[in-house]
Scaffold this active site. Structure first.
Site, PDB file in Angstrom:
ATOM      1  CE  LYS A  44      12.987  -2.012 -13.094  1.00 47.11           C
ATOM      2  NZ  LYS A  44      12.272  -3.292 -13.257  1.00 47.11           N
ATOM      3  CG  ASN A  68       4.900  -1.587  -6.967  1.00 45.36           C
ATOM      4  OD1 ASN A  68       5.984  -2.157  -6.831  1.00 45.36           O
ATOM      5  ND2 ASN A  68       4.735  -0.293  -6.733  1.00 45.36           N
ATOM      6  CB  CYS A 129      16.344   1.039  -0.645  1.00 47.29           C
ATOM      7  SG  CYS A 129      16.200   1.326  -2.406  1.00 47.29           S
ATOM      8  CE  LYS A 164      10.000   8.059  -6.595  1.00 50.30           C
ATOM      9  NZ  LYS A 164       9.877   7.114  -7.735  1.00 50.30           N
ATOM     10  CG  ASN A 191       8.648   5.871  -3.657  1.00 50.21           C
ATOM     11  OD1 ASN A 191       7.879   5.172  -4.309  1.00 50.21           O
ATOM     12  ND2 ASN A 191       9.943   5.622  -3.588  1.00 50.21           N
ATOM     13  N   GLY A 216      -1.219   5.763  -8.007  1.00 50.59           N
ATOM     14  CA  GLY A 216      -2.395   6.059  -8.802  1.00 50.59           C
ATOM     15  C   GLY A 216      -3.209   7.207  -8.238  1.00 50.59           C
ATOM     16  N   GLY A 264       3.497   8.379 -13.487  1.00 48.92           N
ATOM     17  CA  GLY A 264       3.822   6.992 -13.188  1.00 48.92           C
ATOM     18  C   GLY A 264       2.768   5.990 -13.608  1.00 48.92           C
TER      19      GLY A 264
END
Length: 301
Positions: A44, A68, A129, A164, A191, A216, A264
């Protein structure tokens, strides 16, 4: 049969790894599966200092997926090194550390701290980020920022660098090309997609943060399309991810152009999902008389 793949100079025994943020540091899953089976463990996000993360609630289930808004909660690089890395030396698999930060300097602090750790084979840079110096816009949505932060990290890093990529952009190939221009050794995508869920009885968003990252099976067709597009746009290796739950999903990503895949959200449903996918890939190879898994990479024109 050869199931091994190569990312830069790093050899993985098979193309299956974990996706950052869904597998802890790997140790959390050790009692449920054999970590030695994995091509790589991707930790993580690790920051220069502890991050508290977002307010709760920060997880919500959706049709064929989940939202999330954890906010990359983590204990910081010092605790990560002293606790998690020491334990990971017990396992025969590659360790890839996901790095996060709010400024370029924060990313570089983590890279500098981890450069000397031999167990780490690659860095994966989370450029979703928010860049506090640019008003909170994510690093990964601006190709100029992507090339610059990639270049800055590559100058310091002693290990191969994976950038990423966020899918929340108009043209992901533009971002991938910027990462390659900055010197990235590899890219991983995708992502999460930004989403929202509303509680109609309470007339409020389910997440305290209002929006969150959708992952998902719901995002898999988008992810496959983006991997396919990026494969046509860059010459560096690609790690594909986004909704992989079965070996068929993983093979689809590889045929689209991914050299390896990351699992994931499926880990939350079935802790040994990665092992099941590895076994399924081997069965597919046997069934179709495939001697080398790399034969299928990018086979779809």
């Amino acid at each position: 049969m050869n199931t091994s793949v190569k990312l830069c100079d790093v050899v993985l025994k098979n193309p299956v790894m974990t996706a950052s943020g869904t597998f802890g540091s790997g140790l959390e899953f050790a009692e449920y599966m054999d970590l030695n089976c994995l091509g790589a463990i991707v930790t993580k996000g690790v920051a220069s200092v502890p991050w508290q993360g977002n307010n709760t609630p920060r997880i919500a289930e959706t049709a064929s997926g989940m939202l999330n808004a954890v906010g990359l909660q983590n204990p910081g690089v010092d605790l990560f090194v002293n606790r998690d890395l020491k334990e990971l030396t017990k396992y025969d698999t590659n360790v890839i550390v996901n790095v996060c930060g709010h400024t370029t300097e924060e990313y570089l602090e983590v890279i500098e701290r981890l450069n000397s750790e031999d167990i780490i084979k690659m860095f994966e840079i989370n450029i979703s980020c928010p860049n506090v110096k640019e008003g909170g816009v994510a690093f990964g949505t601006n190709p100029v920022l992507v090339e610059k932060i990639t270049s800055d990290i590559k100058k310091l890093s002693k290990k191969p660098v994976i950038m990423k990529l966020t899918p929340n952009v108009t043209d992901i190939t533009e971002i991938a090309r910027a990462a390659e221009a900055g010197g990235a050794d590899c890219v991983s995508l995708i992502n999460t997609l930004t989403g929202m869920k509303i509680d109609i009885e309470r007339r409020k968003c389910l997440l305290a943060n209002k929006t969150g990252g959708l992952s998902g099976p719901a995002i898999k067709p988008v992810a496959v399309r983006m991997v396919y597009q990026v494969r046509k746009a860059v010459n560096i290796p690609i790690i594909g991810m986004g909704g992989i739950t079965t070996s068929e999903d993983a093979i689809e990503f590889m045929m689209a152009g991914a050299n390896a895949v990351a699992v994931g959200t499926a880990n939350f449903i079935t802790p040994k999902a990665t092992v099941d996918i590895i076994n399924g890939i081997e069965e597919f190879m046997q069934k179709h008389n495939i001697k080398d898994i790399n034969e299928i990479v990018g086979c779809v024109e």
